[in-house]
Design a protein around this motif. Structure first.
Motif, PDB file in Angstrom:
ATOM      1  N   PHE A   1     -50.468  93.422   2.858  1.00 16.19           N
ATOM      2  CA  PHE A   1     -51.777  92.786   2.872  1.00 16.19           C
ATOM      3  C   PHE A   1     -52.503  93.122   1.583  1.00 16.19           C
ATOM      4  O   PHE A   1     -52.581  94.280   1.190  1.00 16.19           O
ATOM      5  CB  PHE A   1     -52.565  93.300   4.083  1.00 16.19           C
ATOM      6  N   ARG A   2     -53.007  92.082   0.910  1.00 11.25           N
ATOM      7  CA  ARG A   2     -53.828  92.288  -0.278  1.00 11.25           C
ATOM      8  C   ARG A   2     -55.258  91.940   0.103  1.00 11.25           C
ATOM      9  O   ARG A   2     -55.589  90.785   0.369  1.00 11.25           O
ATOM     10  CB  ARG A   2     -53.380  91.389  -1.432  1.00 11.25           C
ATOM     11  N   PRO A   3     -56.134  92.947   0.192  1.00 12.59           N
ATOM     12  CA  PRO A   3     -57.499  92.658   0.623  1.00 12.59           C
ATOM     13  C   PRO A   3     -58.270  91.861  -0.436  1.00 12.59           C
ATOM     14  O   PRO A   3     -58.207  92.183  -1.619  1.00 12.59           O
ATOM     15  CB  PRO A   3     -58.116  94.041   0.822  1.00 12.59           C
ATOM     16  N   PRO A   4     -58.965  90.821  -0.003  1.00  9.41           N
ATOM     17  CA  PRO A   4     -59.771  90.056  -0.946  1.00  9.41           C
ATOM     18  C   PRO A   4     -60.745  90.964  -1.695  1.00  9.41           C
ATOM     19  O   PRO A   4     -61.386  91.833  -1.096  1.00  9.41           O
ATOM     20  CB  PRO A   4     -60.521  89.062  -0.051  1.00  9.41           C
ATOM     21  N   TYR A   5     -60.813  90.795  -2.974  1.00  5.11           N
ATOM     22  CA  TYR A   5     -61.673  91.584  -3.853  1.00  5.11           C
ATOM     23  C   TYR A   5     -61.314  93.073  -3.854  1.00  5.11           C
ATOM     24  O   TYR A   5     -62.048  93.890  -4.387  1.00  5.11           O
ATOM     25  CB  TYR A   5     -63.164  91.411  -3.504  1.00  5.11           C
ATOM     26  N   GLY A   6     -60.199  93.435  -3.218  1.00  2.12           N
ATOM     27  CA  GLY A   6     -59.804  94.834  -3.129  1.00  2.12           C
ATOM     28  C   GLY A   6     -60.643  95.627  -2.148  1.00  2.12           C
ATOM     29  O   GLY A   6     -60.588  96.845  -2.116  1.00  2.12           O
ATOM     30  N   VAL A  24     -51.212  98.137   2.814  1.00  3.37           N
ATOM     31  CA  VAL A  24     -52.254  97.550   1.972  1.00  3.37           C
ATOM     32  C   VAL A  24     -51.757  97.650   0.531  1.00  3.37           C
ATOM     33  O   VAL A  24     -51.421  98.737   0.057  1.00  3.37           O
ATOM     34  CB  VAL A  24     -53.599  98.276   2.132  1.00  3.37           C
ATOM     35  N   VAL A  25     -51.686  96.523  -0.139  1.00  8.08           N
ATOM     36  CA  VAL A  25     -51.167  96.474  -1.501  1.00  8.08           C
ATOM     37  C   VAL A  25     -52.308  96.136  -2.452  1.00  8.08           C
ATOM     38  O   VAL A  25     -52.978  95.116  -2.295  1.00  8.08           O
ATOM     39  CB  VAL A  25     -50.045  95.424  -1.630  1.00  8.08           C
ATOM     40  N   MET A  26     -52.513  97.005  -3.410  1.00  5.99           N
ATOM     41  CA  MET A  26     -53.534  96.780  -4.426  1.00  5.99           C
ATOM     42  C   MET A  26     -52.852  96.435  -5.746  1.00  5.99           C
ATOM     43  O   MET A  26     -51.640  96.462  -5.844  1.00  5.99           O
ATOM     44  CB  MET A  26     -54.410  98.023  -4.563  1.00  5.99           C
ATOM     45  N   TRP A  27     -53.610  96.151  -6.742  1.00  2.00           N
ATOM     46  CA  TRP A  27     -53.098  95.785  -8.049  1.00  2.00           C
ATOM     47  C   TRP A  27     -53.727  96.682  -9.095  1.00  2.00           C
ATOM     48  O   TRP A  27     -54.761  97.296  -8.870  1.00  2.00           O
ATOM     49  CB  TRP A  27     -53.406  94.317  -8.349  1.00  2.00           C
ATOM     50  N   ASP A  28     -53.081  96.762 -10.244  1.00  4.56           N
ATOM     51  CA  ASP A  28     -53.652  97.572 -11.316  1.00  4.56           C
ATOM     52  C   ASP A  28     -53.877  96.756 -12.581  1.00  4.56           C
ATOM     53  O   ASP A  28     -54.394  97.258 -13.565  1.00  4.56           O
ATOM     54  CB  ASP A  28     -52.773  98.792 -11.618  1.00  4.56           C
ATOM     55  N   THR A  29     -53.464  95.489 -12.534  1.00  6.80           N
ATOM     56  CA  THR A  29     -53.622  94.615 -13.689  1.00  6.80           C
ATOM     57  C   THR A  29     -54.013  93.228 -13.183  1.00  6.80           C
ATOM     58  O   THR A  29     -53.485  92.773 -12.180  1.00  6.80           O
ATOM     59  CB  THR A  29     -52.295  94.510 -14.482  1.00  6.80           C
ATOM     60  N   SER A  30     -54.934  92.584 -13.876  1.00  9.47           N
ATOM     61  CA  SER A  30     -55.333  91.221 -13.536  1.00  9.47           C
ATOM     62  C   SER A  30     -55.508  90.426 -14.815  1.00  9.47           C
ATOM     63  O   SER A  30     -55.919  90.978 -15.839  1.00  9.47           O
ATOM     64  CB  SER A  30     -56.644  91.221 -12.754  1.00  9.47           C
ATOM     65  N   SER A  54     -46.364  98.264 -12.270  1.00 11.18           N
ATOM     66  CA  SER A  54     -47.636  97.559 -12.100  1.00 11.18           C
ATOM     67  C   SER A  54     -47.509  96.382 -11.147  1.00 11.18           C
ATOM     68  O   SER A  54     -46.452  95.763 -11.014  1.00 11.18           O
ATOM     69  CB  SER A  54     -48.135  97.020 -13.450  1.00 11.18           C
ATOM     70  N   ILE A  55     -48.626  96.078 -10.513  1.00 20.44           N
ATOM     71  CA  ILE A  55     -48.780  94.846  -9.748  1.00 20.44           C
ATOM     72  C   ILE A  55     -49.861  94.054 -10.456  1.00 20.44           C
ATOM     73  O   ILE A  55     -50.970  94.544 -10.658  1.00 20.44           O
ATOM     74  CB  ILE A  55     -49.170  95.136  -8.285  1.00 20.44           C
ATOM     75  N   VAL A  56     -49.511  92.841 -10.857  1.00 22.26           N
ATOM     76  CA  VAL A  56     -50.421  91.977 -11.611  1.00 22.26           C
ATOM     77  C   VAL A  56     -51.022  90.961 -10.649  1.00 22.26           C
ATOM     78  O   VAL A  56     -50.294  90.226  -9.983  1.00 22.26           O
ATOM     79  CB  VAL A  56     -49.692  91.254 -12.764  1.00 22.26           C
ATOM     80  N   LEU A  57     -52.342  90.929 -10.577  1.00 27.90           N
ATOM     81  CA  LEU A  57     -53.046  89.993  -9.707  1.00 27.90           C
ATOM     82  C   LEU A  57     -53.271  88.680 -10.448  1.00 27.90           C
ATOM     83  O   LEU A  57     -53.885  88.651 -11.515  1.00 27.90           O
ATOM     84  CB  LEU A  57     -54.400  90.576  -9.278  1.00 27.90           C
ATOM     85  N   LEU A  58     -52.762  87.602  -9.864  1.00 31.47           N
ATOM     86  CA  LEU A  58     -52.977  86.239 -10.360  1.00 31.47           C
ATOM     87  C   LEU A  58     -53.339  85.383  -9.153  1.00 31.47           C
ATOM     88  O   LEU A  58     -52.850  85.622  -8.058  1.00 31.47           O
ATOM     89  CB  LEU A  58     -51.704  85.681 -11.004  1.00 31.47           C
ATOM     90  N   VAL A  84     -39.763  92.100  -9.280  1.00 27.10           N
ATOM     91  CA  VAL A  84     -39.209  92.436  -7.975  1.00 27.10           C
ATOM     92  C   VAL A  84     -40.225  92.096  -6.897  1.00 27.10           C
ATOM     93  O   VAL A  84     -41.405  91.894  -7.175  1.00 27.10           O
ATOM     94  CB  VAL A  84     -38.829  93.938  -7.884  1.00 27.10           C
ATOM     95  N   THR A  85     -39.751  92.081  -5.673  1.00 28.29           N
ATOM     96  CA  THR A  85     -40.648  91.846  -4.546  1.00 28.29           C
ATOM     97  C   THR A  85     -41.442  93.124  -4.258  1.00 28.29           C
ATOM     98  O   THR A  85     -41.074  94.213  -4.713  1.00 28.29           O
ATOM     99  CB  THR A  85     -39.854  91.463  -3.280  1.00 28.29           C
ATOM    100  N   ILE A  86     -42.486  92.993  -3.483  1.00 27.71           N
ATOM    101  CA  ILE A  86     -43.281  94.170  -3.104  1.00 27.71           C
ATOM    102  C   ILE A  86     -42.422  95.185  -2.335  1.00 27.71           C
ATOM    103  O   ILE A  86     -42.476  96.378  -2.647  1.00 27.71           O
ATOM    104  CB  ILE A  86     -44.540  93.763  -2.301  1.00 27.71           C
ATOM    105  N   PRO A  87     -41.618  94.770  -1.337  1.00 24.25           N
ATOM    106  CA  PRO A  87     -40.774  95.769  -0.669  1.00 24.25           C
ATOM    107  C   PRO A  87     -39.831  96.491  -1.635  1.00 24.25           C
ATOM    108  O   PRO A  87     -39.630  97.700  -1.514  1.00 24.25           O
ATOM    109  CB  PRO A  87     -39.990  94.959   0.363  1.00 24.25           C
ATOM    110  N   GLU A  88     -39.288  95.779  -2.598  1.00 22.73           N
ATOM    111  CA  GLU A  88     -38.423  96.429  -3.585  1.00 22.73           C
ATOM    112  C   GLU A  88     -39.228  97.423  -4.423  1.00 22.73           C
ATOM    113  O   GLU A  88     -38.776  98.545  -4.673  1.00 22.73           O
ATOM    114  CB  GLU A  88     -37.757  95.401  -4.498  1.00 22.73           C
TER     115      GLU A  88
END
Length: 96
Positions: A1-6, A24-30, A54-58, A84-88
């Protein structure tokens, strides 16, 4: 789950976990694609600041995203990154 607006807290985390989203999955780059007036150059620059893991939010909605996506992907690949996928990424810990 990626919460809206974090934005999330223990109550929200529990509610989404009860609905089958235990992580809960957050991002560190947008790439800043939802910022008013963001330029292509600024969006690519921001979107390519990620590092290993990193997880890039787009976002799918803004018109700028499809215009910059190829450049963002190419930049990461040129630096030797793989997608890669989030589980990976989380070592199988994500329940998605």
């Amino acid at each position: 789950f990626r919460p809206p607006y974090g934005s999330h807290d223990a109550r929200i985390d529990a509610a989404v976990a009860a609905r089958g989203y235990p992580t809960v999955v957050m991002w560190d780059t947008s790439n800043g694609d939802t910022k008013k007036g963001v330029t292509t150059k600024a969006s690519v620059a921001a979107g390519t600041k990620g590092a290993n893991g990193s997880i890039v939010l787009l976002h799918a909605g803004p018109d700028i995203t499809p215009r910059v996506l190829g450049a963002i992907i190419a930049s990461y690949r040129a630096r030797g990154f793989e997608f890669v996928t989030i589980p990976e990424l989380l070592g199988g810990q994500a329940g998605v």
